[in-house]
Design a protein around this motif. Structure first.
Motif, PDB file in Angstrom:
ATOM      1  N   ARG A 184      -5.962 -15.357  -8.478  1.00  0.00           N
ATOM      2  CA  ARG A 184      -4.688 -15.459  -9.191  1.00  0.00           C
ATOM      3  C   ARG A 184      -3.528 -15.331  -8.209  1.00  0.00           C
ATOM      4  N   ASN A 185      -2.334 -15.627  -8.700  1.00  0.00           N
ATOM      5  CA  ASN A 185      -1.147 -15.655  -7.846  1.00  0.00           C
ATOM      6  C   ASN A 185      -0.577 -14.239  -7.711  1.00  0.00           C
ATOM      7  N   VAL A 186      -1.241 -13.458  -6.882  1.00  0.00           N
ATOM      8  CA  VAL A 186      -0.874 -12.058  -6.666  1.00  0.00           C
ATOM      9  C   VAL A 186      -0.579 -11.856  -5.187  1.00  0.00           C
ATOM     10  N   ILE A 187       0.534 -11.196  -4.900  1.00  0.00           N
ATOM     11  CA  ILE A 187       0.910 -10.869  -3.520  1.00  0.00           C
ATOM     12  C   ILE A 187       0.870  -9.358  -3.370  1.00  0.00           C
ATOM     13  N   VAL A 188       0.020  -8.879  -2.473  1.00  0.00           N
ATOM     14  CA  VAL A 188      -0.120  -7.455  -2.201  1.00  0.00           C
ATOM     15  C   VAL A 188       0.701  -7.119  -0.965  1.00  0.00           C
ATOM     16  N   ILE A 189       1.654  -6.205  -1.109  1.00  0.00           N
ATOM     17  CA  ILE A 189       2.459  -5.749   0.028  1.00  0.00           C
ATOM     18  C   ILE A 189       2.048  -4.311   0.319  1.00  0.00           C
ATOM     19  N   TRP A 190       1.585  -4.076   1.541  1.00  0.00           N
ATOM     20  CA  TRP A 190       1.063  -2.746   1.884  1.00  0.00           C
ATOM     21  C   TRP A 190       1.809  -2.149   3.064  1.00  0.00           C
ATOM     22  N   ILE A 191       2.350  -0.962   2.835  1.00  0.00           N
ATOM     23  CA  ILE A 191       2.909  -0.141   3.907  1.00  0.00           C
ATOM     24  C   ILE A 191       1.745   0.670   4.478  1.00  0.00           C
ATOM     25  N   GLY A 192       1.206   0.249   5.624  1.00  0.00           N
ATOM     26  CA  GLY A 192       0.055   0.977   6.147  1.00  0.00           C
ATOM     27  C   GLY A 192      -0.597   0.275   7.325  1.00  0.00           C
ATOM     28  N   GLY A 193      -1.452   1.017   8.021  1.00  0.00           N
ATOM     29  CA  GLY A 193      -2.129   0.498   9.197  1.00  0.00           C
ATOM     30  C   GLY A 193      -1.256   0.565  10.437  1.00  0.00           C
ATOM     31  N   VAL A 194      -1.838   0.200  11.578  1.00  0.00           N
ATOM     32  CA  VAL A 194      -1.128   0.313  12.851  1.00  0.00           C
ATOM     33  C   VAL A 194      -0.855  -1.057  13.451  1.00  0.00           C
ATOM     34  N   ASP A 195      -0.059  -1.029  14.491  1.00  0.00           N
ATOM     35  CA  ASP A 195       0.334  -2.210  15.248  1.00  0.00           C
ATOM     36  C   ASP A 195      -0.897  -2.945  15.784  1.00  0.00           C
ATOM     37  N   TYR A 196      -0.786  -4.260  15.880  1.00  0.00           N
ATOM     38  CA  TYR A 196      -1.909  -5.078  16.351  1.00  0.00           C
ATOM     39  C   TYR A 196      -1.943  -5.227  17.860  1.00  0.00           C
TER      40      TYR A 196
END
Length: 295
Positions: A133-145
């Motif tokens: 479905r047309n869902v956009i997940v925005i996550w504040i998390g994880g570290v720099d690549y």
């Protein structure tokens, strides 16, 4: 095209002192159709009832804004998922599922996560069709690549549910990730907050007071600033062009929070955000709200 964005905000609201700013900013944004708020857990290191504390904080903010009963609040899971195959069923996960079914080609559902991804992973495990479905997940998390940001400590939001992050990143759902090197850059000083927020009625007074009280409890060294690290999620929903993104293959996360080879599904990683737009829009909306409600 719709004139408002359909939004759900999932927040570990009592974890620190920045979720409160992001929540108020989102709730005061007229182009957001806030379909619900989901209180999230933040592990057990600080509390054994963290989701309940997040719920209490969200209820307090809604009361200060005069929005009690006007916004759906659906509790998230009380703890992390036990493994990558087992959801933590909750009203919050069910809300995401039901709202996702209403998403159309020109009307995506944005789901912003200011803490762990527990409730998103659970929703996917409960309803695998959700990823189509047309869902956009925005996550504040994880570290720099780049590897420069990893240090010796696992990023906090990731640490509270690594399995959930792996479920979401493996799933193929649309992900916009804001890693720690970006979210830490949304810094404000006490002087700035005193000048631009503290005088804006009960809402502004509470936001600044609780931030200073948090710093006083947890910082041993002198401090007069804070990073409003959850707020990029709001800015990116308001104006996606306020972020600079790089498309990367989705990783998985190891036990120490490091990247390991994953599904390779493309995700969008935010590498910078327009902090001027973010902060000035937030400050202006808080002050406008105070002016309107104080007559």
């Amino acid at each position: 095209m719709p004139d408002r964005r359909r939004v759900i905000i999932n927040s570990d609201a009592k974890n620190e002192a920045d979720d409160q700013f992001a929540l108020v900013h989102g709730l005061l944004s007229p182009t957001f159709d806030v379909r619900g708020l989901i209180p999230a857990h933040f592990g057990t290191r600080r509390s054994d009832r963290s989701m309940a504390e997040s719920r209490e904080e969200i209820d307090l903010l809604l009361d200060l804004l005069g929005m009690t009963g006007k916004i759906t609040v659906a509790d998230g899971a009380a703890a992390a998922i036990p493994d990558e195959r087992t959801p933590a069923d909750s009203p919050g996960a069910r809300l995401i599922i039901e709202e996702s079914k209403l998403a159309g080609d020109g009307d995506p559902l944005y789901v912003a996560f200011l803490g762990p991804l527990t409730d998103m992973a659970s929703a996917i495990l409960l309803d695998p069709e959700l990823v189509r479905r047309n869902v956009i997940v925005i996550w504040i998390g994880g570290v720099d690549y780049s590897g420069l940001d990893s240090g010796s400590r696992i990023e906090f939001n990731l640490s509270n549910d690594i399995a959930a992050a792996n479920v979401v990143f493996d799933s193929g759902i649309t992900v916009w990730q804001v890693p720690s090197n970006v979210y830490r850059q949304v810094s404000v000083s006490y002087a700035e907050l005193d000048a631009k927020v503290a005088g804006a009625g009960p809402v502004g007074e509470y936001l600044v007071r609780q931030l200073k009280e948090w710093n006083a409890r947890v910082h041993a060294e002198p401090i007069e600033s804070r990073s409003l690290g959850d707020s990029p999620a709001i800015a990116l929903m308001l104006y996606p062009g306020s972020g600079n993104f790089r498309v990367r293959p989705a990783p998985r996360f190891g036990a120490e929070g490091h990247h390991v080879p994953g599904s390779g599904h493309p995700i969008r990683v935010c590498e910078s955000v327009d902090t001027r737009f973010l902060l000035e829009d937030m400050f202006a909306k808080i002050n406008r709200f105070a002016e309107r409600t104080q007559g």
